[in-house]
Every structure is written in C-alpha cells, then in structure tokens.
Design an enzyme around this catalytic site. Structure first.
Site, short mmCIF file in Angstrom:
data_model
loop_
_atom_site.label_atom_id
_atom_site.label_comp_id
_atom_site.label_asym_id
_atom_site.label_seq_id
_atom_site.Cartn_x
_atom_site.Cartn_y
_atom_site.Cartn_z
N GLY A 27 -2.16 6.83 -2.50
CA GLY A 27 -1.43 6.60 -1.27
C GLY A 27 -2.37 6.29 -0.13
CG ASP A 141 5.74 10.85 4.69
OD1 ASP A 141 6.58 10.00 5.05
OD2 ASP A 141 4.75 10.58 3.99
#
Length: 642
Positions: A27, A141
């Site tokens: 990521g 998130d």
C-alpha cells in the site's frame, strides 16, 4: 496475493524472529508479508512500513503509537496486533494472519450484494469500530480494502494504521488529510479533523457501495471527488438501484449526513440501527445482485433533502423521547405519519430483542474465550477444553526448563483469545527440560573436556584425580555421570582425571605371586633374596616404592626374604618336622581363594578358622594374591589382595 518476487525482504529473517515467506500486499505506507514467527512457531502477517517513511521520526512515533493502541483492543472482529519492533531501517508490526479475501475482492467478483447480505457484513464491521470508539480510537480509513472475510466466515477489520486516541487532540489538528478520498468525510476534507463520526460517514459510504456496486461520487481527480463530499449529499441507494428497501436508504442517509452532529454519535449507535434495519427487512428484500464485474447504471442524484434524517437510536435516546411522538421521516417523496408513544416503547423492546438475537451471531454469543489451561496435566486440560465445547488436538511436545513433562506449555490460540465456539484448540505439552547426552571426553585434556561439555549445553563441574594404568596422567579418565547418560540441559558433569600409573604396593605378598602380578601389569620385575626375620618367600622391599609414579614397562626390583641365618623355620613350613610344631598347636589347611570374589574368599577363610586382612592393589573384584598358603594354626591372619 501479490506475486512480486524481487522484494528483498522475502526469504529474510527479520529481527531474528520472523522468517518472511512472501508478500501479500503493498500500500501507500507499508507492505504486508506472510511470515513465520519461529519463536512461537505460528504464521503471522507482518506489516512493514516503507523505508522512506521509516526515516521520518514523527511518522515512526505514530506507527509505534498504533501498535500500542491497537494491541490493547480485544474484539473478535478486529485483527489482533501481537508485536512491534525494528530491524535496521525496517519498522514493523506483527499481526494475526487471516486467510481469506478482502471485501474489495468480493465486490470485484460479485458486484453489488443483496440488502440482507450487505448488512450481515456491515454489522460485525460496525461492532469492531464501535469497540475502537469506546476505547477512544478512530480508524480514519474505513473502506472495503480494510475488511477481511476469512475462509471460515469471520469478518475482521484491519489496519487501524492511523488510529489515534481522541484525547490526543493536537495530533488530529495537523491539517493533513489521512484516509481514502472516496470514503472521506466532509470535515476530514476541509480541516483534517476526524472523530468517531468520521468513521460512521465512511461506513455509510461503504454500505452504499455494497448495495449499489459503486461509490457515491466519481471524478477525474481526487480533488473533484473531495469537493463533492463537501458540497453534495450522498444519494439514496434506491435512486441508483431502483427497488431497494427504504430502510437502507434511511440508514445510509443518516450515516452520511454532511453535518457530523446529525450523524449517529459513533459506530455503536449505527450498529443498533443496522441490527434493527436487518430485523425489519423482508427475506427477499432489494433487487437481485448484479452479475460479476458489472454495476448498475447510475441514476440521477436527487437534490439534497434539507430535512434531518433522524435515526431510531436518536429517537430513543434523545431528551423527551419518552414524552413526545417520533419526528416524521421525509425522503423519497414519502412521509411517515406520527407514531404514538406505545409504538416507541414497543420499538425499543423489539430493538433489544433484535440485538440479543441477530447481534448474538456477530458478537459475543457466537464467540467464547479460550480457557487458561497452562501448567496443568495434559489429559486434565483436554477434558476441560472438551467440556467447554472445544475440539482438542495434542501438539508435539516441546522442551521447557521450568515446566515438568505432560503439562500444558501453551495453547494455540493462546488463553484469553476470543474464538468461535467449537473451535479447535491445540494443546502443546511440555517435554520437561531438554536432556543432553554426556559427551565422550575420555583421553582429552581438562581444557578440551570442559569446552566439549559446554558446547553440548552442559556445565563442567569439579575435577578429581585417581590413578590409572591405562590413561596418561592429566587426561580424562571418566566423567560422572558417565558418558552417554542423559542430563538436564545445563546440568553439571564432574571430570575425573588420570593421576597416572602408580607403583603397586606388593609388600608382604609372596614373591612368586608379586612377580606374576607385576608382569601382568606390563612391568619387568627382578628378584633378589635377602636374609630377614620375615616369613621366607615374601616381599620385604620394592623399588620403585609403593605409589611412586611410574611408566608402563618400567623395571621393578623386588627384595624377598630368605629367612634368618639361625636355621629357624616358621612353624608351618615343614609340618612333618617335629621341631617345627609347637606343643598343643594343630595345623589346618589354608583354603586357596585366589581368583575368587573377595566377599566369597573372605567368608571361606573365616569359616576355616582364619583371620582375614584385605588389601586393594588392582581394584578388581577378584583375589589376585594370597599369603600365606599351605597350613597354619587356626586364628592365623591371612592377607588377600584384589
């Protein structure tokens, strides 16, 4: 799974503990690896931040703060954090490995989901977020990529990567947008501020995506999407996929209100509403799911409805709710009439029942805690675990310095963990302390013997010295315990060194027997005769002296008595000569006990009427010499050597 093979971490042992097997994902801030914790022999997910971020001290502090915060959470729908550490330029988290797929994978494969199924995924997600909110943490998130669906059907929220304690208010006001634009709340876009209600907003957007197969906003740039979060209102799902349940419209619109004050206060409040919505949905609610990899055509977004969409939780908990009718709900051109007070009371009862029923499956009722079985007998532990409904496996025993054999050393999962009822528990029994065979150090020097004993995992103890005819002086003759004996790890081994070969004491032995004995030991004896009052034929002197250090094959001189010059004879030398027999004395035969065992020889001589004197010369268990032999008066002392 990420198939990248050039990753330098793959195949490496990180921090001396985690063997990196493969990369799972990568990521913007970190990469996630499948790894083996070789200390506890379990598979883990290893999250390693990118090197560029690891060089930022402020970011590292936030990363370590994440580990401490998330590790304190214990909830079945939150991925557990086990450990945090650094290895050179690598900063990592060790986490529970959950084999399965992300919710994003499911959406790519299936498109939109049926209403009930979408809620059945969202309910455990909200339960996890609610637990974090109760602990003062914000995820920041929430998105399908951070929801894992395990192979056994569990739902897990992962990556509280930027979670913060609400009390650390200054850190949340840095003005930096942290999160994913598609799910970012208006307040995060405009000011960088995020609290529990920001997670509620993201959860509402995610629910919208699950039941429509698309995100509420699209745009050519991230900033255009962020602009729409601030200025537009998330549309009702039924405006995108006609025929959807109105209950879901209310739930999504409530969660995604642009004003944080008008959203459910936290994920727990949204969870209550979601459970109630699930309870009221018909079994065939909503349109059929879209074919894989397709989405429903987007319908025009209706203008924002200025009327507050009030959740049922707010209706029940707001001041005066018990004394006033519920506020009307406006949306999709439909208006609900005012409900009387008895309806609100009944609704509260139904909601409690719904949470106790439907919520049971997604929270406490479906799960139980692994009992503490450590240090108890393995059979007792197995019976206790089976009594509590677990399936039990007995693992391979492992050595432990403190815990005795057949007691539970550890369990997998470990005690205190929340697991699905009926799960398998593996009990690892202790094999007790590791036992090590004493190494063969015979004929080594003391220093070499100590080194070899230490290398084997044992401790060299005290040293003693004894004579030896076979081992050179100063070398190891034997050990105690003996070579090959299994000793507890770290146990002590005594060393016995050879003091070398010493001259045997053959004094008073008959000369022919002494000469034969010494030749058998490898010496070269010579005999000289000397007049002496001692019994004729016995050794009266030797050179080297008794117990002097000698070498194999060395010459030895024996001096033997030939009796006095007066012609006196010992009484038993010639029993037939009348002058050698004292008046009243009777001579009896002396048993020849040579080569018999010492104990048997002693008993035989005493039984015959003699006294016995035992001398050690060869260290064997058998008699090697005897003096005198022949006949002697009863009570005479007979010396035997062994």
């Amino acid at each position: 799974m990420d198939t990248t093979v050039a990753d330098p971490l793959v195949g490496r042992l990180l921090d001396g503990r985690y063997r990196v097997e493969s990369r799972i994902a990568r990521g913007g801030m970190a990469a996630v690896y499948l790894a083996m914790d070789i200390r506890l022999d379990r598979t883990v997910a290893l999250k390693v931040m990118h090197r560029s971020l690891a060089e930022d001290p402020d970011f590292v502090r936030r990363f370590i703060g994440e580990a401490k915060s998330v590790a304190s959470l214990s909830h079945p729908n939150i991925v557990h954090v086990f450990d945090q550490g650094t290895d050179g330029g690598h900063v990592y988290l060790s986490m529970e490995y959950v084999p399965g797929r992300t919710l994003r994978d499911v959406l790519r494969e299936r498109g939109r989901l049926p209403a009930r199924e979408a809620l059945e995924i969202m309910i455990p997600v909200l339960a996890a977020l609610g637990a974090a909110h109760q602990a003062g943490m914000v995820h920041r998130d929430v998105k399908p990529e951070n929801v894992l669906l395990s192979d056994d059907g569990r739902v897990k929220v992962v990556d509280f990567g930027l979670a913060r304690a609400i009390e650390a208010g200054r850190q949340t006001r840095t003005g930096v947008m942290i999160g994913t634009i598609a799910y970012m709340s208006p307040e995060q876009v405009t000011s960088g501020v995020a609290d529990a209600r920001s997670d509620v907003y993201a959860a509402g957007v995610m629910l919208f995506e699950l039941i429509t197969g698309r995100q509420p906003y699209d745009g050519e740039t991230p900033m255009s999407v962020a602009y729409r979060h601030v200025h537009d209102r998330v549309p009702a799902p039924s405006s995108v996929v006609p025929g959807g349940p109105v209950q879901l419209d209310r739930l999504v619109l409530s969660a995604t209100d642009r004003d944080p004050a008008r959203r459910p206060a936290d994920a727990t409040a949204l969870l209550v509403a979601a459970v109630e919505t699930h309870r009221t949905l018909p079994r065939d609610a909503g349109p059929k799911p879209a074919p894989p990899n397709t989405t429903a055509p987007a319908a025009p977004v209706p203008p924002a409805n200025p009327t507050l969409v009030q959740s049922r939780t707010e209706m029940l908990t707001s001041p005066g709710a018990a004394a006033a009718p519920a506020a009307p709900f406006e949306g999709h051109g439909a208006r609900r009439r005012v409900r009387p007070i008895w309806f609100i009371v009944g609704l509260a009862t139904v909601m409690v029942a719904a949470i106790a029923g439907t919520g049971w499956w997604f929270s406490e009722g479906r799960y139980t805690t692994v009992p503490d079985l450590l240090s108890i007998n393995i059979s007792v532990a197995k019976a206790e675990a089976e009594k509590q409904g677990f399936a039990v496996k007995i693992g391979k025993p492992e050595n432990d310095k403190e815990l005795g054999e057949d007691k539970v050393l550890r369990t997998d999962p470990e005690s205190g963990r929340e697991v699905v009822r009926g799960s398998v528990i593996t009990l690892i029994p202790s094999a007790g302390p590791l036992k090590i065979a004493v190494p063969n150090v015979v004929n080594l020097s003391e220093a070499d013997a100590r080194s070899k004993i230490s290398e084997a995992g044992l401790t060299a103890g005290a040293v003693s010295r004894v004579p030896s005819d076979t081992v050179q002086r100063g070398l190891v003759l034997r050990t105690s315990p003996q070579v090959g004996t299994r000793v507890k790890e770290g146990g002590t081994v005594q060393i016995v060194l050879s003091a070398g070969q010493l001259m045997p004491d053959v004094s008073e032995m008959q000369c022919d027997q002494a000469e034969a004995f010494l030749r058998g030991k490898g010496f070269t004896p010579t005999v000289v005769q000397q007049t002496d009052d001692a019994q004729p034929g016995t050794v009266i002197a030797q050179s080297p002296a008794a117990r002097a250090e000698i070498t194999a094959g060395q010459a030895v001189q024996l001096t033997c008595s030939k009796g006095p010059d007066t012609g006196f004879h010992w009484p038993w030398e010639n029993p037939q000569d009348p002058q050698n027999v004292q008046p009243g004395q009777a001579l009896i035969p002396i048993p020849d006990v040579r080569f018999k065992r010492v104990g048997d020889a002693s008993r035989e001589l005493r039984t015959a009427g003699f006294k016995v004197h035992v001398r050690k010369i060869a260290g064997s268990g058998a008699v090697v010499a005897e003096n005198p032999l022949g006949q002697a008066p009863a009570g005479t002392r007979i010396t035997i050597w062994h």
